[in-house]
Design an enzyme around this catalytic site. Structure first.
Site, short mmCIF file in Angstrom:
data_model
loop_
_atom_site.label_atom_id
_atom_site.label_comp_id
_atom_site.label_asym_id
_atom_site.label_seq_id
_atom_site.Cartn_x
_atom_site.Cartn_y
_atom_site.Cartn_z
CG ASP A 1 -0.62 -0.31 2.69
OD1 ASP A 1 0.90 -0.57 2.41
OD2 ASP A 1 -1.11 -0.57 3.41
CD GLU B 1 -7.19 -5.67 10.17
OE1 GLU B 1 -6.15 -5.62 10.59
OE2 GLU B 1 -7.99 -4.64 9.61
CD GLU C 1 -5.54 2.45 6.68
OE1 GLU C 1 -4.24 2.46 7.24
OE2 GLU C 1 -6.54 2.03 7.57
CB THR D 1 2.24 5.93 5.44
OG1 THR D 1 1.12 5.18 5.08
CG2 THR D 1 3.11 5.18 6.11
#
Length: 492
Positions: free
Chosen positions: A175, A268, A289, A392
């Site tokens: 990611d 998840e 996210e 991030t």
């Protein structure tokens, strides 16, 4: 991030504690990836925002300061991990002894490609290019070893460059590599990084995208290996919005939002064909996210649906996970059982992105209409004008700061002094622009900002009134306009 919440006294206390007690010379094995995004990134962000938080900064800031020195010290402890034949780093390093002799050479893709934001910032602030150099070399090594169809796998041997896990997707293990190509391109105005991402984006759309979902496929063949959605993938709509692909971003976001509404959070793993959770992956550790994507998309669209997600998230987290001493991980979304833990990213990211989603006037959203001018050893510099890049772990970096600390060669100063003396010239805008052009490709946009401030207060004020300092009317990569961190790739 205390500086966003405005708790100045607490922020000063934390700075004082850090100055007194941080020691990186300890016999401890540390994750190179996690140490970078949390420790190095956190220290750099706090350093750049410390003055805004009311902390008294030392002379030479932002090119000097205790938090910057700690960030540099921490990053130097990670450099031995990059000493491999490929330039791709080991996943773990011992802070005292370097890489352990028996350390595995297998590292996940994200653990290799998630350094350019912090390391380039550190190089620009300290004048030491080694950090940016190793980060770029690692990115280029991954690019070189992509498959013939343009995809990268999940784990690679950093010694032999052989792919160990060949699943390709946008989620766990991969990611933040894609995230940092885009954010690195915006932060550094770097054409090469953006071109890399756009090529990956084509391959991702061709081989992994199905009806606005993104699946996992075999990196060499493109055949589906896992028809699942991972909660970590929910950053993708926000990343799409950063390159101006807002329509696709919204469609994908709405898919993910339906999963949230089904369970009151994102499991998840979510089996797309079955429309339900995957066994042993039913938990929700309050990941940020999806909320991160909502914040970016709301800034781009003002679509009230995104605020509804924010409201749902606040109500769900309050109702389901709140306990006496914090907010607990949801162990199983099917019955909302709790686990006895709270992940650090809940406070570092989830709460922060929720806060910013509902606070349109926050300084983080500044459009360049307001800014600070600071005097550094290298001249005047513009700061706090907006366009912040989040690493991030959601630590904001002011991109303007990267242009405050250019260390010019002594010979350049001597030549310029001779020229000024010979021609009896004052420093003017034209001369400053010529000098700034020597500092590397991709810096011309911000140079125009810096030199406008050097022309005197009157010029600076008129500059402020005419257009946003960070609107980037001419960029070095294939974009026409950047607003609030979004890069639009067309003429709209």
């Amino acid at each position: 991030t205390l500086q966003i919440l405005g708790n100045v006294s607490e922020f000063q206390r934390v700075v004082n504690v850090l100055q007194e007690g941080v020691n990186f010379d300890i016999d401890v094995n540390a994750s190179v990836f996690e140490t970078n995004i949390r420790v190095v990134g956190g220290l750099l962000s706090a350093h750049l925002l410390s003055k805004k938080a009311g902390v008294e900064v030392e002379v030479g800031w932002p090119c000097a300061g205790p938090l910057l020195r700690m960030a540099e010290e921490a990053a130097r402890k990670l450099l031995p991990a990059f000493q491999t034949p490929t330039g791709m780093p080991y996943g773990t390093v011992n802070l005292l002894h370097g890489v352990n002799p028996g350390e595995t050479p297998v590292t996940c893709t994200a653990g290799i490609g998630t350094f350019i934001v912090e390391f380039a910032t550190l190089s620009h602030l300290t004048g030491d290019p080694v950090f940016e150099d190793v980060a770029r070399k690692a990115l280029k090594a991954l690019w070189k070893n992509r498959s013939d169809i343009g995809l990268v796998g999940n784990h690679i041997d950093v010694i032999t460059a052989k792919w160990v896990a060949q699943d390709a997707g946008i989620g766990a293990g991969v990611d933040s590599y894609f995230e940092y190509l885009v954010k690195g391109a915006i932060l550094l105005q770097d054409k090469e990084l953006m071109s890399m991402f756009l090529e990956y984006n084509k391959a991702i759309k061709n081989y992994t995208k199905f009806d606005d979902w993104y699946l996992w496929v075999q990196m060499y063949k493109g055949t589906v290996s896992m028809p699942v959605f991972q909660s970590l993938e929910a950053y993708w709509p926000g990343l799409q919005s950063l390159i101006g692909d807002v329509d696709n971003a919204m469609r994908t976001f709405l898919n993910y939002y339906t999963v949230w509404k089904q369970f009151g959070g994102l499991p998840e793993f979510y089996n797309i064909p079955q429309g339900y959770t995957v066994e042993k992956r039913e938990g929700y550790p309050l990941r940020p996210e999806l909320i991160e994507s909502a914040m970016y998309l709301y800034r781009a669209t003002r679509d009230p649906t995104l605020l509804e997600l924010g409201r749902d998230a606040v109500e769900s987290i309050e109702k389901i996970s709140k306990v006496d001493c914090g907010f607990a991980t949801i162990k199983d979304l099917r019955d909302h059982r709790l686990d006895n833990r709270m992940e650090s990213f809940f406070l570092a990211e989830t709460v922060k992105y929720l806060y910013l989603l509902f606070d349109p006037d926050n300084f983080i959203h500044n459009d360049g209409s307001d800014f600070d001018v600071v005097l550094t050893p290298y001249g005047e510099c513009i700061l706090n004008a907006g366009g912040y890049i989040f690493n991030t772990e959601a630590h904001p970096i002011d991109p303007a700061a990267l242009h405050c600390c250019r260390k010019r060669k002594e010979e350049q100063w001597e030549v310029e002094d001779l020229m000024r003396e010979f021609y009896s010239l004052k420093r003017n805008k034209k001369f400053s622009l010529k000098r700034a052009s020597d500092h590397g490709e991709g810096e011309s946009t911000q140079d125009s900002v810096d030199t406008s401030s050097e022309s005197g207060g009157e010029k600076r004020n008129s500059k402020k009134k005419t257009h946003s300092l960070l609107s980037c009317p001419s960029q070095s990569f294939n974009s026409k306009l950047a607003v609030l961190g979004q890069v639009f790739l067309d003429n709209t």
